[in-house]
Design a protein around this motif. Sequence first.
Motif, PDB file in Angstrom:
ATOM      1  N   ILE A 138       0.822  -1.210   0.000  1.00  0.00           N
ATOM      2  CA  ILE A 138       0.000   0.000   0.000  1.00  0.00           C
ATOM      3  C   ILE A 138       0.855   1.258   0.000  1.00  0.00           C
ATOM      4  O   ILE A 138       0.429   2.316  -0.484  1.00  0.00           O
ATOM      5  N   GLU A 139       2.057   1.168   0.519  1.00  0.00           N
ATOM      6  CA  GLU A 139       2.891   2.371   0.600  1.00  0.00           C
ATOM      7  C   GLU A 139       3.528   2.734  -0.744  1.00  0.00           C
ATOM      8  O   GLU A 139       4.275   3.707  -0.832  1.00  0.00           O
ATOM      9  N   ARG A 140       3.215   1.973  -1.776  1.00  0.00           N
ATOM     10  CA  ARG A 140       3.639   2.358  -3.129  1.00  0.00           C
ATOM     11  C   ARG A 140       2.834   3.536  -3.657  1.00  0.00           C
ATOM     12  O   ARG A 140       3.230   4.186  -4.621  1.00  0.00           O
ATOM     13  N   TYR A 141       1.680   3.808  -3.028  1.00  0.00           N
ATOM     14  CA  TYR A 141       0.757   4.794  -3.585  1.00  0.00           C
ATOM     15  C   TYR A 141       0.901   6.140  -2.887  1.00  0.00           C
ATOM     16  O   TYR A 141       0.992   6.207  -1.653  1.00  0.00           O
ATOM     17  N   PRO A 142       0.908   7.226  -3.634  1.00  0.00           N
ATOM     18  CA  PRO A 142       1.020   8.557  -3.024  1.00  0.00           C
ATOM     19  C   PRO A 142      -0.289   8.965  -2.362  1.00  0.00           C
ATOM     20  O   PRO A 142      -1.368   8.523  -2.754  1.00  0.00           O
ATOM     21  N   ARG A 143      -0.185   9.825  -1.380  1.00  0.00           N
ATOM     22  CA  ARG A 143      -1.381  10.344  -0.716  1.00  0.00           C
ATOM     23  C   ARG A 143      -2.063  11.378  -1.602  1.00  0.00           C
ATOM     24  O   ARG A 143      -1.443  11.989  -2.469  1.00  0.00           O
ATOM     25  N   ASP A 144      -3.357  11.541  -1.350  1.00  0.00           N
ATOM     26  CA  ASP A 144      -4.178  12.532  -2.054  1.00  0.00           C
ATOM     27  C   ASP A 144      -4.247  12.286  -3.552  1.00  0.00           C
ATOM     28  O   ASP A 144      -4.490  13.216  -4.329  1.00  0.00           O
ATOM     29  N   THR A 145      -4.020  11.051  -3.954  1.00  0.00           N
ATOM     30  CA  THR A 145      -4.131  10.677  -5.364  1.00  0.00           C
ATOM     31  C   THR A 145      -5.088   9.503  -5.482  1.00  0.00           C
ATOM     32  O   THR A 145      -4.935   8.495  -4.783  1.00  0.00           O
ATOM     33  N   GLU A 146      -6.087   9.619  -6.340  1.00  0.00           N
ATOM     34  CA  GLU A 146      -7.066   8.543  -6.475  1.00  0.00           C
ATOM     35  C   GLU A 146      -6.460   7.361  -7.222  1.00  0.00           C
ATOM     36  O   GLU A 146      -5.759   7.528  -8.214  1.00  0.00           O
ATOM     37  N   PHE A 147      -6.729   6.166  -6.747  1.00  0.00           N
ATOM     38  CA  PHE A 147      -6.308   4.954  -7.449  1.00  0.00           C
ATOM     39  C   PHE A 147      -7.283   3.832  -7.101  1.00  0.00           C
ATOM     40  O   PHE A 147      -8.037   3.911  -6.131  1.00  0.00           O
ATOM     41  N   ASP A 148      -7.277   2.804  -7.920  1.00  0.00           N
ATOM     42  CA  ASP A 148      -8.151   1.652  -7.717  1.00  0.00           C
ATOM     43  C   ASP A 148      -7.449   0.670  -6.789  1.00  0.00           C
ATOM     44  O   ASP A 148      -6.448   0.056  -7.165  1.00  0.00           O
ATOM     45  N   ILE A 149      -7.966   0.498  -5.595  1.00  0.00           N
ATOM     46  CA  ILE A 149      -7.281  -0.313  -4.594  1.00  0.00           C
ATOM     47  C   ILE A 149      -7.448  -1.816  -4.824  1.00  0.00           C
ATOM     48  O   ILE A 149      -6.712  -2.623  -4.269  1.00  0.00           O
ATOM     49  N   MET A 150      -8.394  -2.209  -5.690  1.00  0.00           N
ATOM     50  CA  MET A 150      -8.656  -3.640  -5.846  1.00  0.00           C
ATOM     51  C   MET A 150      -7.554  -4.371  -6.620  1.00  0.00           C
ATOM     52  O   MET A 150      -6.947  -5.306  -6.087  1.00  0.00           O
ATOM     53  N   PRO A 151      -7.228  -3.983  -7.864  1.00  0.00           N
ATOM     54  CA  PRO A 151      -6.193  -4.747  -8.581  1.00  0.00           C
ATOM     55  C   PRO A 151      -4.783  -4.476  -8.086  1.00  0.00           C
ATOM     56  O   PRO A 151      -3.911  -5.340  -8.181  1.00  0.00           O
ATOM     57  N   GLY A 152      -4.545  -3.289  -7.526  1.00  0.00           N
ATOM     58  CA  GLY A 152      -3.188  -2.931  -7.155  1.00  0.00           C
ATOM     59  C   GLY A 152      -2.820  -3.238  -5.729  1.00  0.00           C
ATOM     60  O   GLY A 152      -1.660  -3.184  -5.364  1.00  0.00           O
TER      61      GLY A 152
END
Length: 415
Positions: A138-152
């Motif tokens: 989960i820490e690969r993703y930046p804050r305040d940026t929308e992304f799809d949490i299911m496949p990633g």
Amino acid sequence: MTTIPPATTDRPAQLLGDLFGGQVEDPYPIYAELRESGDGIHWSDLLQAYLVTRYADVRRIGADPKVFSSDLFFDSAPGIHDPSDPEHVRYIDAASRLFMFADPPAHTRIRSTFRHAFTAHGVARWRPLVERVTAELIERYPRDTEFDIMPGFAADVPVAVIAAILGVPDEMRPRFREWSYAYASTFDPVVQGSRRDEAITTTLELFDYLGELVAARRVDPRDDLVTTLVQTETVAGDELSDVELLAQIALLLVAGNETTTGLIGSGLTLLFENPDVHRRLLADPALLPDAVEEMLRIDPPLHLTIRKTTTEVQLGERVLPAGTLLFPSPATANRDPRRFERPDEFVVPREDNKHLAFYHGVHFCVGAPLARLEGQVVFEHVLRSYPDIRAGEARAVRRSSNSVARVWQHRPVIL
């Protein structure tokens, strides 16, 4: 007793057609209407089986393997597998050996191989692994940026965990996820024709890999679950064959993946829809185990299982002859108002939460302690590190069309 033939009124037939014949975004309104129609047991022409929706009936079926047998495979239903296709035959040879498709004593013999691995105490040693994988992904993703949490993330966590537990190299994770999706789709009786052929072809790649892994661990034992299973005798005093082992290990991959992936998607959705519960969990993390159980109840990964009657039996208002196929629905039963107060509400803590998310009886999910551990660790980490996590674009939210496991396929979030 009066025998009622396999027929439904027009309305249930229409609902069943919508449920299994097309893309249904939210199955729960259909489940509710079917559960409250007649005796809650309805014939599906597409499945050539009855859908069973009420808690008492679904639980009864799980509790009585002598009358409601699991000793069947989807070739019991017409038109699913082609006995002239070598790939179908090879697939059936392995997949039909799953303990989920066996009754005692065969079921007891195979399942006993896991008796030391998946106790609550046994899975506790994997907590550091689950914590590390959760943080890493989960820490690969930046804050305040929308992304799809299911496949990633949601789909990657359980695959990474089970791969590490089995002793599979990290670089195999992407293949394991692809194989898991393919194998899961083979359990959906709605998947037919070329879609089933493609899924079986991909699944056989998984079987080949696991067969090689089992053979390698017999020669070169390691500190992993495959080695443990290879070296564990059954309660009958023998060992599982290579094909029996690879079948069970493949099931661990699929069942573990679908359960945790679905739990992450449904859990986050429930927190977004119930901000008061979200705030209470932030204030009191000790409520998380109760919250995970309620997530599993109200929106479980497992929506259907399959059984076959071994003798004439009365269920609901009808008498079913021996050999009748049944699809008990834990997801529908988990919202039965006869069993749960305020069944459609996310209540934390919920008293007496004996849900059927992992089903019931001898076929209660062997990996339930691991799924619970993964769910608790994921939500502990997310709520601690990202307390302001919120829903992304609502129009992009979508469920899987798999009728057995209708998990969230897309769930945009903002950390």
